[in-house]
Scaffold this motif. Sequence first.
Motif, mmCIF file in Angstrom:
data_model
loop_
_atom_site.group_PDB
_atom_site.id
_atom_site.type_symbol
_atom_site.label_atom_id
_atom_site.label_comp_id
_atom_site.label_asym_id
_atom_site.label_seq_id
_atom_site.Cartn_x
_atom_site.Cartn_y
_atom_site.Cartn_z
ATOM 1 N N THR A 349 0.861 -1.169 0.000
ATOM 2 C CA THR A 349 0.000 0.000 0.000
ATOM 3 C C THR A 349 0.902 1.225 0.000
ATOM 4 O OG1 THR A 349 -1.473 -1.269 1.400
ATOM 5 C CG2 THR A 349 -1.947 1.078 1.191
ATOM 6 N N SER A 350 0.664 2.113 -0.943
ATOM 7 C CA SER A 350 1.513 3.303 -1.002
ATOM 8 C C SER A 350 0.648 4.547 -0.937
ATOM 9 C CB SER A 350 2.289 3.352 -2.313
ATOM 10 O OG SER A 350 3.084 2.218 -2.457
ATOM 11 N N PHE A 351 1.142 5.484 -0.168
ATOM 12 C CA PHE A 351 0.510 6.788 -0.078
ATOM 13 C C PHE A 351 1.556 7.780 -0.562
ATOM 14 C CE2 PHE A 351 -1.290 10.411 2.397
ATOM 15 C CZ PHE A 351 -2.501 10.440 1.724
ATOM 16 N N ILE A 352 1.223 8.489 -1.622
ATOM 17 C CA ILE A 352 2.254 9.233 -2.352
ATOM 18 C C ILE A 352 1.845 10.689 -2.528
ATOM 19 C CG2 ILE A 352 3.558 9.340 -4.524
ATOM 20 C CD1 ILE A 352 2.470 6.311 -4.859
ATOM 21 N N TYR A 353 2.822 11.558 -2.367
ATOM 22 C CA TYR A 353 2.604 12.983 -2.621
ATOM 23 C C TYR A 353 3.613 13.419 -3.670
ATOM 24 C CZ TYR A 353 3.088 18.015 -1.692
ATOM 25 O OH TYR A 353 3.171 19.371 -1.832
ATOM 26 N N SER A 354 3.188 14.140 -4.681
ATOM 27 C CA SER A 354 4.175 14.785 -5.559
ATOM 28 C C SER A 354 3.770 16.201 -5.871
ATOM 29 C CB SER A 354 4.454 14.099 -6.887
ATOM 30 O OG SER A 354 3.762 13.045 -7.210
ATOM 31 N N ASN A 355 4.755 17.003 -6.053
ATOM 32 C CA ASN A 355 4.529 18.418 -6.300
ATOM 33 C C ASN A 355 5.596 18.926 -7.253
ATOM 34 O OD1 ASN A 355 3.289 21.090 -5.346
ATOM 35 N ND2 ASN A 355 5.483 21.420 -5.103
ATOM 36 N N TYR A 356 5.162 19.739 -8.211
ATOM 37 C CA TYR A 356 6.113 20.472 -9.032
ATOM 38 C C TYR A 356 5.600 21.888 -9.150
ATOM 39 C CZ TYR A 356 8.686 22.450 -12.821
ATOM 40 O OH TYR A 356 9.466 23.309 -13.548
ATOM 41 N N ASP A 357 6.467 22.855 -8.984
ATOM 42 C CA ASP A 357 6.019 24.225 -9.177
ATOM 43 C C ASP A 357 7.161 25.077 -9.668
ATOM 44 O OD1 ASP A 357 7.225 25.880 -6.767
ATOM 45 O OD2 ASP A 357 6.600 23.953 -5.984
ATOM 46 N N TYR A 358 6.819 26.173 -10.286
ATOM 47 C CA TYR A 358 7.830 27.176 -10.596
ATOM 48 C C TYR A 358 7.308 28.536 -10.228
ATOM 49 C CZ TYR A 358 5.434 28.632 -14.930
ATOM 50 O OH TYR A 358 4.542 29.104 -15.837
ATOM 51 N N ASN A 359 8.219 29.448 -10.002
ATOM 52 C CA ASN A 359 7.842 30.792 -9.602
ATOM 53 C C ASN A 359 8.849 31.764 -10.212
ATOM 54 O OD1 ASN A 359 6.552 32.871 -8.296
ATOM 55 N ND2 ASN A 359 7.694 32.577 -6.385
ATOM 56 N N ILE A 360 8.326 32.679 -10.987
ATOM 57 C CA ILE A 360 9.183 33.703 -11.580
ATOM 58 C C ILE A 360 8.877 35.005 -10.848
ATOM 59 C CG2 ILE A 360 9.743 34.990 -13.670
ATOM 60 C CD1 ILE A 360 8.531 32.576 -15.226
ATOM 61 N N LYS A 361 9.919 35.632 -10.314
ATOM 62 C CA LYS A 361 9.720 36.890 -9.590
ATOM 63 C C LYS A 361 10.326 38.020 -10.392
ATOM 64 C CE LYS A 361 11.644 34.956 -6.164
ATOM 65 N NZ LYS A 361 12.016 34.016 -5.203
#
Lengths: 768, 264
Positions: A349-361
Amino acid sequence: MMNKLFPLLAVGLILNTAQAQTKFTLNGTVKDKKTGETLIGVAVYVKEISGTGTSSNEYGFYSLTLPQGKYHVISNYVGYKADTVVVNLTANTKLDRSLSENTSQLKEVVVSNKRKDDNLRKTEIGVEKLDIKEIEKIPIIFGEKDILKTIQLLPGVKSAGEGNSGFFVRGGSADQNLILLDEAPVYNASHLLGFFSTFNSDALKDVSIIKGNSPAQYGGRLSSVLDVKMKEGNNQGYNVTGGLGLISSRLSVEGPIQKDKSSFIVSGRRTYADVFLKATDDFKDNSLYFYDLNAKANYRINEKNRIYASGYFGRDVLGFGDNFGIDWGNTTATVRWNSIISPKLFSNTSFIYSNYDYNIKINSGGTDFNINSQIKDWNLKQEFQFFPNAKNSWRFGFNSIHHNITPSRFEGDNITAEEKESRYSLENAVFANNTMKLSNRFTLDYGLRFSFYTILGGDKYNIYDKGKLTDSVVLASGDFGKTYYNLEPRMQFSYLLNDVSSIKGGYARNTQHLHLLSNSTSSTPTDQWIGNSYNIKPEISDQMSIGYFRNFSDNRFQFSVEGYYKHMQNQVDYKDGADINSAPDIERELLYGIGRAYGVELLLKKTEGKFTGWVGYTLSRTERKIDGINNNEWYAARQDRTHDLSVVGMYQLTKRWSLSGLFVYNTGNAVTFPSGKYNVGGNTTYYYTERNGYRMPAYHRFDIGATYTKPHKKRFESSWNFSVYNVYGRENAYTITFEDHPDDPTRTRAIQTSLFRWVPSITYNFKF
Amino acid sequence: MRNILLALAVLTFASCEKEIEIDLNSTDPKVVIEGNITNNPGPHYVRISKTVNFSETNNYPPVTGALVIITDNTGVTDTLTEATPGMYRTNKIIGTPGNTYTLTVSSEGKDYRAVSTMPQLVSLDSVRFNIFSGPLGGNGDAYTVIPVFTDPSVFGNSYRFIQTVNGEEDKSYIVFNDNVNNGSVNQRPIFSPDAEINTGDTVSIEMRCIDNIAYTYFYTLSQIAGGGPGGGTTPSNPPNNITGNYALGLFTAYTSQKRTEVVK
């Protein structure tokens, strides 16, 4: 859904097992004796019954059901001493094995191959495994060993560009690769504009790539699955591993938390190009770096239950003074629970989180604003592996992913823009897969994946017909929108012609519900992901493969030839002149079409001896037909490269020195060049006819490397790695641009930019 | 954005550039129509020419003897006079914001038609200079220009800027629209890879209020100019407003204002 499917499967399973003879099950875990790491793909078989055997799964677990009797149980894994134990099987028996590494000097130059002729017997077609140790020997630009650059040397896998970690598999685009790190999807696997991958090899245990014919437990991308597994950490003793390179340094620490029971590994990497930049006047205000952190821990609750927690965090930072900055990165986290429910039934049983983000300032005239985008997943995966008898194994389960995708949007103090809401969706799949040994020669693997993707409420969805708004659907938060259902049958077989050759074939349908929008010819961190909508339908591919496998000289040489044909539906592209950053609704800017790819891949490998390596060659064609591009006619996709050749050789010169060489050649990418020119507002403007009707010049280069392993001092091991990239200094075209001649305004000219010539690197690696 | 990233990549790693020979296809000459109507006093011009092959010199054959007519929605019809070969001059039509202009061209047995509405003038109040240490390093403090204007509250305004530094016109295509910051005072600087502005330079900014199709046209050109094959957007001919028969170019009615200042 699961409720309905489960009894059905259970009935099937019971039928499968209803046999009269008294049988017992041997099961256990296979480990490395020195580190306690579980070993994946160890062949476990008995001497007494030929053709009977299994291999350890991704958690080192195996299960083998045999008639009552006395057996020599053999565990065999290349690079390790074969292990034989005599078992008197009169009851279900737990048998854990620990294998010792083969310490002969050749151990490190064995190309991964679990059992010598596994390549013939396994049904899997279009699958390649990489040995992490082997990667260290292959010369790589900047001396940064990199799995993504190494897989590009395999037939059917093509590099996205010079020094780039992006890759294309069998005519698919870069977003059609499912890249998994401990089961968590990695949405952008590159650092620093693609020159480095997010994978720090020091933290990795196993890497395999499936080129389209994936079994039913995998899904969600059309072209390939790159399955990367992190090390668990040594549960016997502490180790520190590290490396100093020209671009970055790495350090890993692993060890037991409680000996035999639990362990951890923490691995970090950071570049230091910015340190040099700071030293120059022109760049002193700039920043440019990336870092990675991998961490994993596991705990054995008891004989039958084990828990793993692993995570990855990586970030790229680019900044120019106070005015401009961009940073992007991935975060993944996986918690897994292995449970041996019965000797024959394994659950994960797997509980998985993934996130990708970018931010241009951007800071302009004292006002800050930024452009950002994010994709965030919560993912639950349940998989059972059932081994009813020695000839059958099942995998079944479900996967449910909650996506939260924030489209590229502007934000800031004084910014007013049409509000772009995050979009939510649910991607579900139920799957079952059976591998069946029908005879000693014939193995069949078949499965079905049922995927369904539901748009969740919280945003307005516009419906377009040829770029014109025709309708819109407002979904309140909590509402369910359109659901797309897809059945994905998969099948593959191997038929052993004789002891040294086999034929294999396969068919697979894959669907893809997330799409990467890119208007560029190379991937950038700001390319954005978008889910299915009322306009965007799931991408579908159907791939057929057939292959002939032949081993020579007692399996020392392995040869294979595989052919494939792939048809793709609902491909997405930007229309000409698409406004990609600020369009109020990006869906208005999209076009749809189909694709096809076909080719032949040849691979000859030498897996043992002082000299090892391979020659891979691909002859292929990749085309797209999109309504609204190229007058709606077929055109070569950018990644269409007719010929693609890689030659990799490694030679163990002495006990201390090993040498390696690498040659690649490929047809240039298909590109669009002008066929004419004209003048608008005083500027020379180019006239284009067909899409991708031209070719970049052919690409080729030769790299060499040498590794010196210092004699061990007690526990301290170290090695020096030297390499030269592009030894003969070929000026490979990175871009070709067209411009007015600076000295002669009546003329125009073509300018080629090349990146890397003669790039030497030195890396120092150590372990204690 | 992409241009900046690409520039950085090329700069960060050792790179080399050289002129190369490429065997590009020949193509039948295509008609190019470029027509402008502005709110400045006329005459205004429509230029008709043909494309040449890439390897030829930049001499674009003029299309002579065409019948070129511009009408507006107030009933004015102006038949243009061919002033020099391929260059057609208006006689009486006046560019007025809010009016819609229709260009018709008959040439070599083919008819072409294009429509453009001149947007209302949005006042360019001033220009500001903003210190910007750009991605390419630059020597010391470079400046970017922020054109100061208030976007009207009605959505759908587009702008094109032409920047001239010390008398040298910047060839970059710079376009803004109000997808972002509709109805507010502009804060966005003009990012141009081709111009470097330092203290003491004389900078003039021409602001043109353009219609949506002109925005798409110049935006597409700006994207192509970025990197070319290998690095930038896959190039394509920019979508335009010419119908009837296939022609390249654009017919655009726009307002024009200019401000010149010295960077202090």
